[in-house]
Design a protein around this motif. Structure first.
Motif, PDB file in Angstrom:
ATOM      1  N   ILE A 214       0.815  -1.213   0.000  1.00 22.71           N
ATOM      2  CA  ILE A 214       0.000   0.000   0.000  1.00 22.71           C
ATOM      3  C   ILE A 214       0.851   1.266   0.000  1.00 22.71           C
ATOM      4  O   ILE A 214       0.399   2.346  -0.382  1.00 22.71           O
ATOM      5  CB  ILE A 214      -0.959  -0.004   1.218  1.00 22.71           C
ATOM      6  CG1 ILE A 214      -2.015   1.099   1.119  1.00 22.71           C
ATOM      7  CG2 ILE A 214      -0.189   0.089   2.520  1.00 22.71           C
ATOM      8  CD1 ILE A 214      -3.034   0.870   0.057  1.00 22.71           C
ATOM      9  N   TYR A 215       2.111   1.146   0.397  1.00 24.45           N
ATOM     10  CA  TYR A 215       3.010   2.303   0.446  1.00 24.45           C
ATOM     11  C   TYR A 215       3.520   2.731  -0.932  1.00 24.45           C
ATOM     12  O   TYR A 215       4.073   3.820  -1.084  1.00 24.45           O
ATOM     13  CB  TYR A 215       4.232   1.976   1.296  1.00 24.45           C
ATOM     14  CG  TYR A 215       4.203   2.550   2.690  1.00 24.45           C
ATOM     15  CD1 TYR A 215       4.144   3.923   2.913  1.00 24.45           C
ATOM     16  CD2 TYR A 215       4.262   1.715   3.791  1.00 24.45           C
ATOM     17  CE1 TYR A 215       4.121   4.445   4.190  1.00 24.45           C
ATOM     18  CE2 TYR A 215       4.236   2.221   5.081  1.00 24.45           C
ATOM     19  CZ  TYR A 215       4.171   3.588   5.274  1.00 24.45           C
ATOM     20  OH  TYR A 215       4.150   4.096   6.539  1.00 24.45           O
ATOM     21  N   THR A 216       3.372   1.911  -1.941  1.00 24.83           N
ATOM     22  CA  THR A 216       4.059   2.112  -3.218  1.00 24.83           C
ATOM     23  C   THR A 216       3.921   3.526  -3.769  1.00 24.83           C
ATOM     24  O   THR A 216       4.892   4.123  -4.249  1.00 24.83           O
ATOM     25  CB  THR A 216       3.562   1.090  -4.254  1.00 24.83           C
ATOM     26  OG1 THR A 216       3.744  -0.230  -3.736  1.00 24.83           O
ATOM     27  CG2 THR A 216       4.319   1.244  -5.566  1.00 24.83           C
ATOM     28  N   PHE A 217       2.741   4.108  -3.695  1.00 24.41           N
ATOM     29  CA  PHE A 217       2.531   5.449  -4.240  1.00 24.41           C
ATOM     30  C   PHE A 217       2.297   6.507  -3.166  1.00 24.41           C
ATOM     31  O   PHE A 217       1.917   7.641  -3.481  1.00 24.41           O
ATOM     32  CB  PHE A 217       1.357   5.433  -5.230  1.00 24.41           C
ATOM     33  CG  PHE A 217       1.615   4.557  -6.421  1.00 24.41           C
ATOM     34  CD1 PHE A 217       2.512   4.951  -7.404  1.00 24.41           C
ATOM     35  CD2 PHE A 217       0.996   3.319  -6.533  1.00 24.41           C
ATOM     36  CE1 PHE A 217       2.774   4.130  -8.491  1.00 24.41           C
ATOM     37  CE2 PHE A 217       1.246   2.498  -7.623  1.00 24.41           C
ATOM     38  CZ  PHE A 217       2.146   2.900  -8.608  1.00 24.41           C
ATOM     39  N   ARG A 218       2.531   6.134  -1.907  1.00 26.64           N
ATOM     40  CA  ARG A 218       2.398   7.097  -0.803  1.00 26.64           C
ATOM     41  C   ARG A 218       3.532   6.871   0.196  1.00 26.64           C
ATOM     42  O   ARG A 218       3.311   6.683   1.389  1.00 26.64           O
ATOM     43  CB  ARG A 218       1.035   6.949  -0.112  1.00 26.64           C
ATOM     44  CG  ARG A 218      -0.163   7.338  -0.951  1.00 26.64           C
ATOM     45  CD  ARG A 218      -0.165   8.815  -1.321  1.00 26.64           C
ATOM     46  NE  ARG A 218      -1.318   9.170  -2.145  1.00 26.64           N
ATOM     47  CZ  ARG A 218      -1.329   9.114  -3.472  1.00 26.64           C
ATOM     48  NH1 ARG A 218      -0.244   8.716  -4.143  1.00 26.64           N
ATOM     49  NH2 ARG A 218      -2.404   9.461  -4.149  1.00 26.64           N
ATOM     50  N   LYS A 219       4.750   6.922  -0.304  1.00 29.57           N
ATOM     51  CA  LYS A 219       5.889   6.522   0.529  1.00 29.57           C
ATOM     52  C   LYS A 219       6.120   7.456   1.722  1.00 29.57           C
ATOM     53  O   LYS A 219       6.723   7.047   2.717  1.00 29.57           O
ATOM     54  CB  LYS A 219       7.167   6.428  -0.312  1.00 29.57           C
ATOM     55  CG  LYS A 219       7.754   7.763  -0.765  1.00 29.57           C
ATOM     56  CD  LYS A 219       9.089   7.520  -1.447  1.00 29.57           C
ATOM     57  CE  LYS A 219       9.817   8.822  -1.750  1.00 29.57           C
ATOM     58  NZ  LYS A 219      11.147   8.579  -2.346  1.00 29.57           N
ATOM     59  N   ASN A 220       5.649   8.678   1.632  1.00 33.73           N
ATOM     60  CA  ASN A 220       5.865   9.626   2.726  1.00 33.73           C
ATOM     61  C   ASN A 220       4.667   9.738   3.670  1.00 33.73           C
ATOM     62  O   ASN A 220       4.662  10.579   4.571  1.00 33.73           O
ATOM     63  CB  ASN A 220       6.202  11.014   2.164  1.00 33.73           C
ATOM     64  CG  ASN A 220       7.523  11.022   1.419  1.00 33.73           C
ATOM     65  OD1 ASN A 220       8.490  10.400   1.851  1.00 33.73           O
ATOM     66  ND2 ASN A 220       7.559  11.704   0.280  1.00 33.73           N
ATOM     67  N   TYR A 221       3.680   8.887   3.465  1.00 39.99           N
ATOM     68  CA  TYR A 221       2.503   8.957   4.315  1.00 39.99           C
ATOM     69  C   TYR A 221       2.858   8.522   5.737  1.00 39.99           C
ATOM     70  O   TYR A 221       3.461   7.467   5.944  1.00 39.99           O
ATOM     71  CB  TYR A 221       1.383   8.087   3.767  1.00 39.99           C
ATOM     72  CG  TYR A 221       0.124   8.148   4.600  1.00 39.99           C
ATOM     73  CD1 TYR A 221      -0.659   9.300   4.617  1.00 39.99           C
ATOM     74  CD2 TYR A 221      -0.261   7.061   5.383  1.00 39.99           C
ATOM     75  CE1 TYR A 221      -1.809   9.364   5.396  1.00 39.99           C
ATOM     76  CE2 TYR A 221      -1.408   7.127   6.168  1.00 39.99           C
ATOM     77  CZ  TYR A 221      -2.169   8.281   6.169  1.00 39.99           C
ATOM     78  OH  TYR A 221      -3.293   8.349   6.943  1.00 39.99           O
ATOM     79  N   GLU A 222       2.463   9.328   6.705  1.00 44.78           N
ATOM     80  CA  GLU A 222       2.766   9.024   8.101  1.00 44.78           C
ATOM     81  C   GLU A 222       1.628   8.194   8.702  1.00 44.78           C
ATOM     82  O   GLU A 222       0.481   8.635   8.744  1.00 44.78           O
ATOM     83  CB  GLU A 222       2.945  10.316   8.905  1.00 44.78           C
ATOM     84  CG  GLU A 222       3.412  10.081  10.324  1.00 44.78           C
ATOM     85  CD  GLU A 222       3.780  11.375  11.030  1.00 44.78           C
ATOM     86  OE1 GLU A 222       3.887  11.351  12.272  1.00 44.78           O
ATOM     87  OE2 GLU A 222       3.949  12.406  10.336  1.00 44.78           O
ATOM     88  N   LEU A 223       1.967   7.012   9.147  1.00 41.00           N
ATOM     89  CA  LEU A 223       0.959   6.104   9.675  1.00 41.00           C
ATOM     90  C   LEU A 223       0.336   6.654  10.949  1.00 41.00           C
ATOM     91  O   LEU A 223       1.026   7.157  11.834  1.00 41.00           O
ATOM     92  CB  LEU A 223       1.574   4.734   9.960  1.00 41.00           C
ATOM     93  CG  LEU A 223       2.149   3.987   8.757  1.00 41.00           C
ATOM     94  CD1 LEU A 223       2.795   2.670   9.186  1.00 41.00           C
ATOM     95  CD2 LEU A 223       1.066   3.720   7.709  1.00 41.00           C
TER      96      LEU A 223
END
Length: 351
Positions: A214-223
């Motif tokens: 799920i991170y592939t296109f949102r690598k900077n998303y903070e969980l």
């Protein structure tokens, strides 16, 4: 099929014993196998689909020969399972006039060819025949278990590649549609890990592939805390039934900085007792062992001491006989990075 049956591995499960001089040449399972504990798998995915005519031309066999050449001891071959509804086909497949029947025929051809190679090269390398899952929702559980029962793969790689029926690993535009359908990024991440939990809880795959795809296109998303809670739940469950988490170098072909899983997620896997295996996610001979030099650095930076892999108890005497009735067992392990593979393999000596 009961969870107890699904959780019973067809293979002896080992922790790699690596000795500084010589040592055990062992590896792994899905997508790539390397001397360590790598799940080496040659994958034929829906979006990179090798048709039967290409199989006949020897692409799968070329990958096996490449694995032998660079020093793999075990090599896991995987193919995406058949699908059973027309709406589950990718756009490219529809445009190419693919059908449910033709994809099933391709999968059957893969199983047949992989079994042939498993027998033919048994004196040179231990080959495993795997199946990757498609999960579109709770209804997919029956399809996965039926496919496992019908085709008798040596192992299953559990993956979630769709949320609300929308692919999450194609491109950013399609990923954004999944976000819109879910409401926002947090909801999408939550739904992804809920889907993953449903998958592992009801199918017990031997390997969980691309845990944080799920991170592939949102690598900077903070969980957020709620997402971490779901991640922890999934890790604990997988670790409890004995599934392996793959470290997959294929992520390095994207904008991600690390292999799957990302290092903050991998730290949690290790902290919660998860066991890891290695994978290159290769689609053909030129990708076998892809980015393993970077993978080596990643393993060292994460202070990983043990790599795990699946190995059959007995290999079939002929290509039509599936491997069955092995029981899991473990062996002690030593520091994985001391293995001679990292120094002597053609992957590194020819760079």
């Amino acid at each position: 099929m009961s969870n107890e049956h699904m959780g019973e591995s067809l293979y002896h499960r080992f922790e790699v014993m690596i000795q500084s001089q010589g040592g055990l040449l062992a590896t792994g399972l899905k997508g790539n196998i390397l001397i360590l504990d790598n799940t080496s798998t040659y994958r034929i995915s829906t979006r990179h689909h090798l048709e039967l005519k290409k199989l006949k031309q020897g692409h799968l066999e070329s990958s096996v020969l490449r694995a032998i050449e660079i020093g793999y001891a075990y090599f896991g071959m995987t193919e995406s399972m058949p699908r059973y509804k027309e709406e589950q086909l990718y756009k490219e497949e529809v445009e190419a006039k693919k059908t449910i029947q033709s994809l099933q025929e391709n999968f059957e051809a893969y199983i047949k060819e992989a079994r042939r190679l498993q027998h033919h090269y048994k004196e040179h390398i231990k080959l495993l025949v795997g199946m990757e899952t498609f999960y579109f929702g709770p209804d997919s559980i029956q399809d996965i278990n039926d496919s496992r029962r019908h085709y008798s793969p040596d192992y299953v790689v559990g993956m979630v590649r769709h949320v609300r029926g929308i692919p999450i690993d194609i491109n950013n535009d399609i990923f954004s549609k999944a976000e819109e359908a879910a409401g926002n990024t947090e909801n999408l991440f939550c739904e992804y890990f809920d889907c993953q939990y449903d998958l592992v809880r009801n199918t017990h795959p031997e390997v969980v592939g691309k845990f944080d795809l799920i991170y592939t296109f949102r690598k900077n998303y903070e969980l957020t805390e709620v997402i971490w809670d779901k991640i922890d739940r999934n890790i604990r469950y997988i670790a409890e039934y004995g599934g392996l988490f793959e470290i997959n170098s294929k992520a390095l072909t994207t904008d991600l900085d690390d292999p799957y899983p990302q290092r903050h997620v991998l730290r949690r896997i290790i902290a919660l007792g998860g066991h890891v295996t290695l994978s290159d996610g290769s689609y053909g001979p030129t990708e076998v062992g892809m980015f393993y030099s970077s993978l080596q650095t990643y393993i060292e930076s994460m202070n990983i001491q043990k790599i795990h892999f699946l190995a059959p108890t007995i290999f079939p005497r002929d290509r039509s006989t599936p491997i069955m009735n092995a029981k899991p067992m473990t062996k002690s392990s030593m520091h994985v990075m001391q293995h001679a593979f990292w120094k002597d393999s053609l992957l590194f000596t020819t760079c």
